[in-house]
Motif scaffolding. Structure first.
Motif, PDB file in Angstrom:
ATOM      1  N   GLN A 372      -4.847 -27.090   1.418  1.00  0.00           N
ATOM      2  CA  GLN A 372      -3.884 -28.063   0.901  1.00  0.00           C
ATOM      3  C   GLN A 372      -3.872 -27.883  -0.624  1.00  0.00           C
ATOM      4  N   MET A 373      -2.972 -27.041  -1.084  1.00  0.00           N
ATOM      5  CA  MET A 373      -3.065 -26.583  -2.469  1.00  0.00           C
ATOM      6  C   MET A 373      -2.566 -27.613  -3.486  1.00  0.00           C
ATOM      7  N   THR A 374      -1.560 -28.405  -3.136  1.00  0.00           N
ATOM      8  CA  THR A 374      -1.112 -29.428  -4.069  1.00  0.00           C
ATOM      9  C   THR A 374      -2.139 -30.543  -4.164  1.00  0.00           C
ATOM     10  N   THR A 375      -2.843 -30.793  -3.061  1.00  0.00           N
ATOM     11  CA  THR A 375      -3.962 -31.739  -3.095  1.00  0.00           C
ATOM     12  C   THR A 375      -5.028 -31.261  -4.071  1.00  0.00           C
ATOM     13  N   SER A 376      -5.213 -29.945  -4.134  1.00  0.00           N
ATOM     14  CA  SER A 376      -6.221 -29.367  -5.017  1.00  0.00           C
ATOM     15  C   SER A 376      -5.733 -29.237  -6.449  1.00  0.00           C
ATOM     16  N   ASP A 377      -4.445 -28.943  -6.608  1.00  0.00           N
ATOM     17  CA  ASP A 377      -3.862 -28.691  -7.931  1.00  0.00           C
ATOM     18  C   ASP A 377      -2.426 -29.188  -7.920  1.00  0.00           C
ATOM     19  N   PRO A 378      -2.163 -30.353  -8.488  1.00  0.00           N
ATOM     20  CA  PRO A 378      -0.818 -30.944  -8.417  1.00  0.00           C
ATOM     21  C   PRO A 378       0.281 -30.106  -9.052  1.00  0.00           C
ATOM     22  N   THR A 379      -0.060 -29.075  -9.813  1.00  0.00           N
ATOM     23  CA  THR A 379       0.986 -28.250 -10.422  1.00  0.00           C
ATOM     24  C   THR A 379       1.637 -27.295  -9.420  1.00  0.00           C
ATOM     25  N   ARG A 380       1.101 -27.228  -8.187  1.00  0.00           N
ATOM     26  CA  ARG A 380       1.592 -26.222  -7.249  1.00  0.00           C
ATOM     27  C   ARG A 380       2.949 -26.559  -6.635  1.00  0.00           C
ATOM     28  N   SER A 381       3.344 -27.823  -6.614  1.00  0.00           N
ATOM     29  CA  SER A 381       4.632 -28.200  -6.016  1.00  0.00           C
ATOM     30  C   SER A 381       5.050 -29.563  -6.547  1.00  0.00           C
ATOM     31  N   PRO A 382       6.318 -29.958  -6.348  1.00  0.00           N
ATOM     32  CA  PRO A 382       6.782 -31.247  -6.873  1.00  0.00           C
ATOM     33  C   PRO A 382       5.962 -32.418  -6.355  1.00  0.00           C
ATOM     34  N   ALA A 383       5.923 -33.467  -7.110  1.00  0.00           N
ATOM     35  CA  ALA A 383       5.168 -34.668  -6.746  1.00  0.00           C
ATOM     36  C   ALA A 383       5.587 -35.156  -5.361  1.00  0.00           C
ATOM     37  N   GLY A 384       4.610 -35.510  -4.556  1.00  0.00           N
ATOM     38  CA  GLY A 384       4.877 -36.029  -3.222  1.00  0.00           C
ATOM     39  C   GLY A 384       5.017 -34.964  -2.153  1.00  0.00           C
ATOM     40  N   THR A 385       4.944 -33.670  -2.525  1.00  0.00           N
ATOM     41  CA  THR A 385       5.062 -32.582  -1.552  1.00  0.00           C
ATOM     42  C   THR A 385       3.703 -31.901  -1.376  1.00  0.00           C
ATOM     43  N   GLU A 386       3.662 -30.867  -0.556  1.00  0.00           N
ATOM     44  CA  GLU A 386       2.411 -30.143  -0.342  1.00  0.00           C
ATOM     45  C   GLU A 386       2.684 -28.661  -0.124  1.00  0.00           C
ATOM     46  N   ALA A 387       1.959 -27.819  -0.858  1.00  0.00           N
ATOM     47  CA  ALA A 387       1.938 -26.372  -0.610  1.00  0.00           C
ATOM     48  C   ALA A 387       0.749 -26.100   0.302  1.00  0.00           C
ATOM     49  N   LEU A 388       1.040 -25.710   1.530  1.00  0.00           N
ATOM     50  CA  LEU A 388       0.007 -25.573   2.565  1.00  0.00           C
ATOM     51  C   LEU A 388      -0.046 -24.146   3.061  1.00  0.00           C
ATOM     52  N   TRP A 389      -1.237 -23.691   3.428  1.00  0.00           N
ATOM     53  CA  TRP A 389      -1.369 -22.407   4.114  1.00  0.00           C
ATOM     54  C   TRP A 389      -2.461 -22.502   5.168  1.00  0.00           C
ATOM     55  N   ALA A 390      -2.432 -21.566   6.082  1.00  0.00           N
ATOM     56  CA  ALA A 390      -3.514 -21.419   7.070  1.00  0.00           C
ATOM     57  C   ALA A 390      -3.627 -19.940   7.397  1.00  0.00           C
ATOM     58  N   TYR A 391      -4.847 -19.482   7.594  1.00  0.00           N
ATOM     59  CA  TYR A 391      -5.021 -18.108   8.066  1.00  0.00           C
ATOM     60  C   TYR A 391      -6.069 -18.076   9.157  1.00  0.00           C
ATOM     61  N   THR A 392      -6.033 -17.002   9.927  1.00  0.00           N
ATOM     62  CA  THR A 392      -7.017 -16.794  10.981  1.00  0.00           C
ATOM     63  C   THR A 392      -7.152 -15.302  11.214  1.00  0.00           C
ATOM     64  N   HIS A 393      -8.207 -14.940  11.920  1.00  0.00           N
ATOM     65  CA  HIS A 393      -8.458 -13.521  12.182  1.00  0.00           C
ATOM     66  C   HIS A 393      -7.987 -13.130  13.572  1.00  0.00           C
ATOM     67  N   VAL A 394      -7.547 -11.889  13.661  1.00  0.00           N
ATOM     68  CA  VAL A 394      -7.152 -11.273  14.927  1.00  0.00           C
ATOM     69  C   VAL A 394      -7.769  -9.870  14.951  1.00  0.00           C
ATOM     70  N   PRO A 395      -7.837  -9.221  16.100  1.00  0.00           N
ATOM     71  CA  PRO A 395      -8.498  -7.910  16.150  1.00  0.00           C
ATOM     72  C   PRO A 395      -7.720  -6.824  15.404  1.00  0.00           C
ATOM     73  N   GLN A 396      -8.456  -5.855  14.886  1.00  0.00           N
ATOM     74  CA  GLN A 396      -7.813  -4.668  14.325  1.00  0.00           C
ATOM     75  C   GLN A 396      -7.079  -3.901  15.422  1.00  0.00           C
ATOM     76  N   ALA A 397      -7.697  -3.813  16.579  1.00  0.00           N
ATOM     77  CA  ALA A 397      -7.077  -3.133  17.726  1.00  0.00           C
ATOM     78  C   ALA A 397      -7.022  -4.120  18.883  1.00  0.00           C
ATOM     79  N   VAL A 398      -5.829  -4.590  19.204  1.00  0.00           N
ATOM     80  CA  VAL A 398      -5.665  -5.619  20.238  1.00  0.00           C
ATOM     81  C   VAL A 398      -5.611  -4.971  21.618  1.00  0.00           C
ATOM     82  N   GLU A 399      -6.448  -5.479  22.505  1.00  0.00           N
ATOM     83  CA  GLU A 399      -6.425  -5.015  23.893  1.00  0.00           C
ATOM     84  C   GLU A 399      -5.754  -6.017  24.820  1.00  0.00           C
ATOM     85  N   ARG A 400      -5.778  -7.304  24.438  1.00  0.00           N
ATOM     86  CA  ARG A 400      -5.139  -8.316  25.284  1.00  0.00           C
ATOM     87  C   ARG A 400      -4.927  -9.581  24.470  1.00  0.00           C
ATOM     88  N   ASP A 401      -4.099 -10.465  25.002  1.00  0.00           N
ATOM     89  CA  ASP A 401      -3.877 -11.790  24.433  1.00  0.00           C
ATOM     90  C   ASP A 401      -4.599 -12.785  25.319  1.00  0.00           C
TER      91      ASP A 401
END
Length: 529
Positions: A372-401
């Motif tokens: 939650q980047m605006t929560t961390s640094d209010p300069t990241r987006s207009p007041a009252g909004t939120e710049a958000l991200w999420a990441y996760t890992h997946v395999p380099q070589a996928v064999e199945r889902d």
């Protein structure tokens, strides 16, 4: 050829740290970067929405805040400003409660004790242990191997934290460390979630130390972010380089390291322009690229080429950025708003998701690391909004889902968007009105990440696996656990070198120090341009 004492290949944080250290030693330095701007995996942009600043790759920097390499440069004098969220880390639970890591350890302990009596005291005791030995552990982790000074300092204090019992505890898997020290779920979630920042399985040795390290950094320096975006950290490093007389040239892709009679003497760019290095070439380049093309096979020992066939990358990454027109609408509000948020229903589910990745399966319920980047640094987006991200890992070589079978593992636009929907659904369970707040969304899959930074092969963000078989003297390959390479005057200064991934600058600093030491030993005459 244009001549300098040193040529640094790559203007990521490690390359810029190396350049700064060499300049401090009085060397002339040229930094060459393939991309249009400096930063490597420490950059920010407004591509998601023109009014929002999103960190393109990494975002929170506890290791930078504690790193002797970076702190020595006094980057605040070059425009860097750190910002902190009200809470360091939060982990929402399905019952509406939160596991919270607050920068004030007393607050953290109080919140834990409210959920499970005794956990607060156990947490404070863990923090007290860290106070006695943590500085030396961090120093040992970030120093060239073997870490003589920090290692001896840690040994002197080992008895005060329990001797061999402490060592055994640090070598325990994150799952076991949490169970052995705490009765409630919150501290276990915090330890396991922080261990999940690397690719060490939560039931494997080494994961406990990783989890504890990040938790304790959260209690000592927090998870700070640069004001104005992650790129401000590397911009400050670059400004310092230029203030000291160093030169940075972007949009200049290096095609080859020039080797003459076993010694690196410079580099050649893709356009054919040559750059001479009188003392050293430092490569902030992932090991498979350095030993798989930049240095000709004929200039490397056969044993190095054989060993590199077994080099293991860390998993791929999928990252989603959102521009929200309001705060993330958590169904249950946390007691303190957190900058970093982990999403997993339990330690077991977290472990299952990471195990699926290790088994070459796209996780059905991916473990998410969010910012939650605006929560961390209010300069990241207009007041009252939120710049958000999420990441996760997946395999380099996928064999199945392991989920509904919709993800094929080719990571084209269809795969990326479908998997982003799966990630967003995880958050929507905890914040049911989340989708209504989304103004814009960007999905960066493994292909996009590598295109934006060639060091991120297949979306691998740590320069190689963090598992013990490829750390210390085994990084990047057995017997090469230092910055030196088989080519004289060529030094590996990327996350593929010890101590590995994370924004701490240690590989770059270690490479620069090695170059300086060897120049003194060899009595190399300074290059005069």
């Amino acid at each position: 050829m244009v001549a300098h004492d040193a040529v640094v290949v790559g203007a990521g944080p490690n390359g810029l740290v190396a350049a700064n250290r060499l300049l401090d030693a009085g060397w002339s330095v040229l930094v060459l970067e393939a991309q249009e701007t400096v930063g490597g995996a420490v950059r920010s942009d407004s591509a998601v929405h023109p009014d929002f600043v999103h960190d393109t790759f990494s975002a929170f920097y506890p290791l930078a805040a504690t790193s002797p390499a970076i702190q020595a440069f006094k980057l605040e004098d070059h425009g860097l400003r750190w910002r902190h969220a009200p809470a360091v880390l939060g982990h929402p639970r399905r019952d509406g409660s939160w596991a919270i890591l607050h920068l004030d350890r007393e607050v953290t302990a109080e919140l834990m004790d409210e959920q499970c009596s005794g956990d607060g005291q156990a947490w404070l005791e863990t923090c007290a242990e860290w106070d006695r030995i943590g500085h030396h552990l961090v120093g040992a982790l970030l120093s060239p191997f073997p870490p003589v000074r920090s290692g001896l300092g840690g040994l002197r204090r080992l008895r005060s934290v329990g001797g061999l019992g402490f060592v055994q505890s640090m070598l325990s898997p994150a799952v076991e460390l949490g169970r052995s020290r705490f009765g409630g779920e919150s501290p276990r979630l915090l330890l396991a979630g922080n261990a999940g920042h690397s690719d060490i399985p939560l039931d494997s040795a080494g994961s406990g130390l990783m989890g504890l390290l990040l938790c304790m950094l959260g209690q000592t320096v927090g998870y700070p972010v640069p004001e104005g975006g992650a790129g401000q950290l590397t911009q400050a490093l670059a400004r310092r380089v230029e203030a000291l007389g160093g030169e940075i040239r972007c949009a200049t892709r290096v095609a080859q390291v020039v080797v003459d009679r076993g010694r690196a003497t410079g580099v050649v760019a893709e356009d054919g322009e040559g750059f001479a290095a009188g003392r050293a070439v430092i490569a902030d380049v992932v090991a498979p690229h350095l030993y798989g093309g930049l240095v000709r096979p004929a200039d490397l020992p056969a044993r190095t080429m054989r060993a590199m066939k077994h080099f293991q990358l860390d998993p791929s990454t999928v990252k989603v950025d959102w521009a929200l027109d309001g705060p993330l609408p958590w169904a249950a509000r946390p007691p303190y708003a957190a900058g970093t948020v982990h999403v997993a229903d339990s330690v077991n589910q977290m472990s299952e998701a990471l195990s699926q990745v290790a088994a070459h399966a796209v996780p059905a319920e991916p473990f998410l690391l969010c910012g939650q980047m605006t929560t961390s640094d209010p300069t990241r987006s207009p007041a009252g909004t939120e710049a958000l991200w999420a990441y996760t890992h997946v395999p380099q070589a996928v064999e199945r889902d392991a989920g509904d079978g919709a993800i094929r593992g080719v990571w084209d636009r269809d795969d990326c968007e479908r998997f982003a929907d799966r990630m967003q659904a995880r958050i929507e369970r905890l914040a049911p009105d989340f989708a209504s707040r989304v103004v814009a969304r960007r999905v960066l899959g493994p292909r996009e990440m590598e295109a934006m930074d060639a060091n991120l092969i297949g979306g691998a963000i740590n320069g190689g696996t963090s598992q013990i078989h490829q750390e210390l003297i085994f990084r990047p390959v057995p017997g090469m656990g230092r910055a030196e390479t088989p080519v004289r005057n060529l030094y590996l200064g990327s996350a593929s070198a010890h101590p590995g991934g994370g924004v701490h600058g240690a590989p770059g600093m270690n490479a620069a120090k090695a170059a300086i030491a060897h120049a003194r030993l060899d009595k190399v005459t300074p290059w005069r341009s």
